[in-house]
Design a protein around this motif. Structure first.
Motif, short mmCIF file in Angstrom:
data_model
loop_
_atom_site.label_atom_id
_atom_site.label_comp_id
_atom_site.label_asym_id
_atom_site.label_seq_id
_atom_site.Cartn_x
_atom_site.Cartn_y
_atom_site.Cartn_z
N ILE A 75 -19.75 73.96 49.04
CA ILE A 75 -21.13 74.20 49.49
C ILE A 75 -22.11 73.59 48.50
O ILE A 75 -23.13 73.02 48.85
CB ILE A 75 -21.39 75.73 49.62
N ARG A 76 -21.76 73.68 47.22
CA ARG A 76 -22.65 73.16 46.18
C ARG A 76 -22.86 71.67 46.33
O ARG A 76 -23.91 71.14 45.98
CB ARG A 76 -22.05 73.47 44.81
N LYS A 77 -21.86 70.96 46.83
CA LYS A 77 -21.98 69.51 46.96
C LYS A 77 -22.56 69.09 48.29
O LYS A 77 -23.26 68.09 48.38
CB LYS A 77 -20.61 68.84 46.78
N GLU A 107 -12.07 82.11 50.54
CA GLU A 107 -13.10 83.05 50.10
C GLU A 107 -14.25 82.34 49.35
O GLU A 107 -14.13 81.19 48.95
CB GLU A 107 -12.50 84.18 49.28
N PRO A 108 -15.37 83.08 49.19
CA PRO A 108 -16.62 82.44 48.78
C PRO A 108 -16.58 81.66 47.47
O PRO A 108 -17.16 80.58 47.39
CB PRO A 108 -17.60 83.62 48.66
N ALA A 109 -15.88 82.16 46.45
CA ALA A 109 -15.97 81.49 45.15
C ALA A 109 -15.41 80.07 45.26
O ALA A 109 -15.99 79.12 44.73
CB ALA A 109 -15.22 82.29 44.08
N ALA A 110 -14.29 79.91 45.92
CA ALA A 110 -13.69 78.58 46.05
C ALA A 110 -14.52 77.70 46.98
O ALA A 110 -14.76 76.53 46.70
CB ALA A 110 -12.26 78.71 46.57
N ASN A 138 -8.42 74.28 37.90
CA ASN A 138 -9.27 75.36 38.39
C ASN A 138 -8.46 76.64 38.52
O ASN A 138 -7.41 76.68 39.14
CB ASN A 138 -9.88 74.98 39.74
N GLU A 139 -8.99 77.72 37.89
CA GLU A 139 -8.20 78.95 37.75
C GLU A 139 -8.34 79.92 38.91
O GLU A 139 -7.63 80.91 38.99
CB GLU A 139 -8.65 79.71 36.49
N VAL A 140 -9.30 79.67 39.78
CA VAL A 140 -9.59 80.68 40.79
C VAL A 140 -8.48 80.78 41.83
O VAL A 140 -7.97 79.78 42.29
CB VAL A 140 -10.96 80.36 41.43
N GLU A 141 -8.13 82.02 42.20
CA GLU A 141 -7.04 82.24 43.16
C GLU A 141 -7.32 81.54 44.48
O GLU A 141 -6.41 81.11 45.16
CB GLU A 141 -6.85 83.73 43.44
N GLY A 142 -8.59 81.46 44.85
CA GLY A 142 -8.96 80.89 46.14
C GLY A 142 -8.68 79.41 46.26
O GLY A 142 -8.73 78.86 47.36
N GLU A 167 -15.06 68.20 42.31
CA GLU A 167 -14.45 68.35 40.98
C GLU A 167 -13.44 69.48 40.94
O GLU A 167 -13.40 70.27 39.99
CB GLU A 167 -15.52 68.56 39.90
N PHE A 221 -17.60 77.89 47.44
CA PHE A 221 -18.87 77.61 46.76
C PHE A 221 -18.86 76.19 46.17
O PHE A 221 -19.87 75.49 46.18
CB PHE A 221 -19.10 78.64 45.66
N LEU A 222 -17.70 75.77 45.67
CA LEU A 222 -17.61 74.46 45.03
C LEU A 222 -17.95 73.35 46.01
O LEU A 222 -18.49 72.31 45.64
CB LEU A 222 -16.20 74.26 44.46
#
Lengths: 557, 327
Positions: free
Chosen positions: A209-211, A201-204, A182-186, A177, A206-207
């Motif tokens: 990894i979550r799936k 980097e981790p935040a991006a 999506n606002e994240v710089e990553g 998704e 993460f999306l």
């Protein structure tokens, strides 16, 4: 078990013992998995009845090589397809040629997708690959345009070699998704605002990894992974290796103990307790590791502790002293606060354990040396063997302090080749790149020296690591600090006795002499005779581990 | 795929010893009906009364008030996925950043994942050692990085320093962190309305409706510290004008939260959620299948005497002002 009281005498073209008092020999006698004697056949025959084994008669024996900083993950990465720029051998001995263009990467993905398809794997099952490194592609970035050419339906996830980035295709963007909103710089975007599929980097990440959950990249170590690791080690002449950060939960210990109870698994392992998460666990952690000591066997040795102070230099997350990064990037991060490090170090030190500390940048190395200096002043402990791992930017004055404190250095010599040009051009600039992994300075200061691969960060292979330390060349043809080169004998010492010293096992392994474990690296070529520039190309026949012979598995031609 | 409203994410940063765990303990005790998932580095420091614990399963402690604490272990992603996929209908997620980490890197999870919404980054500073840390060459840049990410700075352990030291520290934090609110505290006791939009909503409800069933005891104790402003918002607001206002809101505003109708660039009228804390504001359309609210409402909070009432009135209200000072 080897047959008790059976003596085998191996004849060899040459035995390089690494025992300075008897540097070479032609025969080695083995009994009960240990070295009974080293010398001529005539000298050894005095031990009585024996079998003369001539299978190594045309080979060169060295002590089994020791990798003092790697991870078992080197074995299990191969559950996923490899997309790296460098040639790399898998646990079955198959050589995967490096992929030198985006087209080659796409072609390889098409192939893998077809194989998954043919194996009846549903198109919804993600294809997860590793080892991709775009820094060698001259600035060209991978995007969904490449990956969608490889596969439209099956989600694709490509983990970069540095661990900080991923590329995914449109199918995976949809699954995770990730949209233009999506606002994240990553989440990297095209000029149009649509995501390119590169996640930084981790935040991006993460999306994704979550799936895909713990599939692939985050999968826990299992027995098959340990077996794969042991096969890779055998191909590289390695008989002892560390797993330099293991949580050592009951499940982790069960995996290690089950795998290593099997004599067919050709490795001696030292898992280091991962002690750098949480803020209140040091006393419990020390107690845990001490309890585990009772479960040690010949081939599984608990007792090491791993602490970690900073990040990585090429990821700009290492802690650097003045003048900082060559390209002006801000200083990196502390993984542990220096004060917390000192407190935890003291707890493990007072418990009598051997501590290996990750310090990449010179500020982190200096902080560790300062902390350890204070701890040793409060709580002296003879012959502690505490070791700084990586230590890539340590200079002569810091090495002098390490020598005076009895600290060992295990330097990340493979960086000279894999990231040497990036360090010269971007991270630290010429002066400090020329003393990157300063093996020459370490030895000049009298610091006990080992060198390592940090596999799977770079491939396991101590002879390659020795080649890096001896030649100090980069892919672009630079020589990084000729004066920091070490000799071939010094490099061979670093991957045998030197590493054994940092693990406090030099009385058992690291040289071929009476009383030590019968651990050999069996070579087709003589490292002391070949051109030093060819050290990395030495052919490894296999290993002997505690008297058991293991021919390296080679892929069917 | 569930289309619940995104879960507010709060990140608590600050060096070891600054009071992060004390703040979490305080928050958990006064959660006032909020079901929080709290991710901490280490249970060791979390001193939860045994009477509050309903179940303890190794890495997870369930509290009798509906909150759950999870130990992060070595992988925040996995710990967070466990919470998000647990099927429990939490009201918010709170993550304790490790002492030297950059809380913004964690906060970005709240901006990345559609299931989360970044509520605020709260950074605690130990007043008794902050000056020393600010000139420590090993730590100064890490401290600055944390403060630059903060939506609210809690200067804790103020009982240990003199008034002059406090003032000097305030000036330093102002210079480093920029125009974000600073709260001085001891024992990390901070009004919950400042910590979370959930509690703020509750504070607003208390003034606009009689029937709020949440517990207000936690912050009425601190009523003297802040002023609350609220209004009904029946009219339709221009979305781009509101976003521009959020980019530089009037000084003195600590937090703001509301639901109102907005006109999009294409003329569409949508119910949107308005949020502001510290340095981050957002205006997001409510999910299309969410039940529309019965009416629009906005609540704001500021330090006592500093709330920009006139500016709020001018932008968000056209009805006569109501101002509350809970006592």
């Amino acid at each position: 078990m080897p047959n008790t009281m059976t003596t085998t005498i191996y004849a060899a073209r040459k035995i390089i013992t690494m025992n300075a008092m008897q540097p070479t020999a032609t025969h080695v006698a083995v009994r009960d998995g240990r070295v009974l004697g080293v010398g001529t056949l005539q000298q050894l025959a005095g031990w009585g009845e024996h079998q003369l084994d001539l299978r190594f008669a045309d080979k060169v024996l060295m002590p089994g090589l020791i990798e003092g900083h790697c991870h078992l993950k080197e074995g299990s990465m191969w559950d996923m397809p490899y997309l790296g720029w460098f040639d790399r051998r898998d646990p079955q001995g198959k050589l995967w040629p490096g992929l030198r263009s985006m087209d080659a990467v796409v072609a390889r993905l098409v192939e893998i997708d077809a194989q998954l398809e043919a194996a009846g794997r549903p198109a919804s099952e993600p294809l997860i690959a590793w080892g991709f490194d775009p820094i060698y592609f001259g600035g060209e970035r991978m995007t969904v345009d490449h990956l969608d050419r490889a596969c439209q339906r099956r989600p694709i996830v490509i983990a970069h070699a540095n661990g900080h980035l991923m590329n995914i295709n449109t199918a995976m963007l949809r699954l995770a998704e990730i949209t233009r909103d999506n606002e994240v710089e990553g989440v990297v975007k095209f000029a149009s605002g649509e995501p390119t599929g590169e996640l930084q980097e981790p935040a991006a990440m993460f999306l994704v990894i979550r799936k895909i959950g713990s599939a692939g990249l985050l999968a826990p170590m299992d027995e098959a992974g340990v077996r794969s690791f042991a096969r890779l080690a055998c191909m590289q002449g390695v008989t002892t290796a560390t797993d330099l950060a293991n949580k050592l939960t009951e499940a982790d210990c069960a995996v290690l103990e089950t795998a290593l109870a099997d004599d067919a698994v050709s490795i001696r392992l030292l898992p280091a307790f991962q002690a750098f998460h949480g803020t209140h666990g040091a006393a419990l952690g020390a107690e845990h590791v001490k309890q585990l000591l009772a479960r040690n066997t010949d081939r599984l040795r608990y007792g090491l502790v791993k602490l970690m102070l900073d990040g990585s230099i090429q990821g700009f997350s290492a802690r650097l002293r003045w003048p900082g990064h060559f390209n002006g990037a801000p200083n990196g991060i502390w993984v542990m606060a220096p004060a917390q490090y000192e407190a935890d170090f003291e707890t493990y030190h007072r418990a009598g354990l051997l501590i290996h500390t990750h310090t990449n940048g010179d500020e982190a190395s200096e902080a560790a040396i300062n902390a350890i200096n204070r701890v040793l002043t409060r709580a002296p402990r003879p012959d502690h063997r505490h070791t700084l791992q990586h230590g890539q930017m340590i200079d002569a004055p810091l090495f002098a302090r390490m020598a005076s404190l009895g600290l060992c250095a295990n330097l990340f010599a493979n960086h000279l080749w894999y990231w040497g040009d990036q360090h010269y051009e971007m991270t630290m600039g010429p002066d400090r790149a020329n003393r990157l992994d300063a093996c020459g300075s370490a030895l000049a200061a009298g610091v006990a020296l080992a060198i390592h691969s940090d596999a799977p960060v770079t491939p396991l292979g101590p002879l390659f690591t020795a080649w890096c330390a001896v030649n100090r060349v980069t892919p672009k043809g630079r020589v990084l600090g000729e004066a920091e080169r070490i000799s071939v004998p010094q490099a061979l010492h670093a991957i045998t006795l030197g590493a054994a010293w940092t693990l406090k096992l030099d009385h058992e392994i690291g040289s071929i002499e009476c009383g030590k474990r019968a651990d050999f690296c069996v070579l087709e070529d003589d490292p002391l005779e070949v051109d030093p520039a060819a050290l990395k190309d030495l052919r490894v026949w296999g290993t002997v581990l505690s008297g058991r012979v293991f021919p390296a598995q080679t892929a069917a031609a | 795929m569930s289309r619940r409203q995104p879960l507010p994410l709060t990140v608590i940063g600050g060096f070891l010893g600054a009071g992060k765990t004390t703040l979490l303990n305080h928050w958990l005790r006064h959660a006032g009906g909020q079901r929080l998932a709290v991710l901490v580095n280490d249970f060791g420091a979390l001193n939860i009364d045994a009477a509050l614990i309903s179940a303890n399963a190794g890495d997870t402690i369930a509290l009798t008030n509906g909150c759950v604490c999870c130990q992060i272990g070595d992988d925040l992603s996995l710990a967070l996925i466990k919470v998000l996929d647990s099927g429990v209908a939490f009201d918010g997620v709170v993550i304790e950043a490790s002492g030297v980490s950059d809380p913004w890197r964690i906060a970005e999870l709240g901006r990345a994942d559609p299931g989360l919404r970044l509520d605020a980054v709260i950074v605690l500073v130990d007043a008794s050692v902050a000056q020393a840390q600010s000139v420590d060459p090993l730590l100064a840049d890490t401290l600055v990085r944390q403060l630059k990410a903060a939506d609210l700075v809690v200067v804790n352990k103020c009982d240990l320093v003199t008034t002059e030291e406090r003032q000097a520290l305030r000036r330093w934090v102002d210079a480093v962190a920029g125009p974000v609110p600073q709260i001085e505290a001891t024992q990390a006791v901070v009004p919950l309305a400042l910590l979370s939009a959930l509690a703020l909503q509750c504070a607003g409800d208390a003034q606009t409706h009689a029937g709020c069933d949440h517990d207000h005891s936690a912050h009425t104790d601190h009523g003297a510290m802040f002023d609350t402003w609220s209004c009904q918002a029946q009219q339709v607001f221009d979305a781009s004008a509101l976003r521009a206002w959020l980019r530089s809101p009037p000084p003195g505003l600590l937090r703001l939260k509301g639901v109102l109708r907005t006109a999009q660039a294409d003329g569409q009228i949508l119910w949107s959620e308005l949020q502001f804390a510290g340095r981050h504001g957002s205006l997001r359309a409510l999910a299309a299948d969410a039940a529309p609210p019965s009416s629009g409402a906005v609540v704001a909070i500021g330090l006592r005497g500093q709330l920009p009432v006139a500016a709020l009135d001018a932008t968000l209200r056209r009805a006569p002002a109501q101002r509350h000072s809970p006592s």
